[in-house]
Write a protein that holds these residues in place. Structure first.
Motif: not given
Length: 127
Positions: A33, A40, A91-92, A94-97
């Motif tokens: 995280d 970011k 993870k990044l 996935k978070e950015e579709d």
């Protein structure tokens, strides 16, 4: 940075999906995280990185050592370390579709027999 790559200064950005990771990682999710936050642009400290060190990364993570086996005019990338950094990139993404994320890497060329040293003789992994 590893002993093998400390003098390599050629950094490449390789799509996350192009890198094979044959060994399952053991992970610290708080560390992941913190790395995602750094990517970011909001540096965050973790157990292994102070806030000052995270701020000095300027929104990037240290490069990951990636082995490159070139066969049949195609590059095959393998990574055996950098587990938390990989998970942060994953993870990044996935978070950015699902937007393709590129991993900051130091690429080390190898032969098939050298790759076998990393994978072990019982490996059945195909390229």
């Amino acid at each position: 940075m590893s002993i093998q790559s400390r003098n390599i200064h050629n950094i490449q950005y390789i799509p996350l999906s192009d890198i094979k990771r044959p060994i399952p990682p053991v992970l610290d999710y708080d560390k992941i995280d913190a790395m995602v936050s750094t990517l970011k642009g909001t540096p965050k400290e973790s157990k292994t990185c102070s806030l000052e060190e995270a701020q000095n990364l300027n929104g990037e993570l240290p490069p990951i050592d990636v082995l490159c086996l070139r066969e049949n005019n195609k590059n095959n990338y393998f990574a055996f370390g950098g587990c938390h950094r990989f998970q942060a990139y994953d993870k990044l993404q996935k978070e950015e579709d699902g937007k393709q994320v590129k991993v900051r890497c130091k690429v080390l060329p190898i032969t098939r027999s050298q790759l076998g040293l990393y994978l072990g003789s019982s490996s059945t992994m195909t390229i």
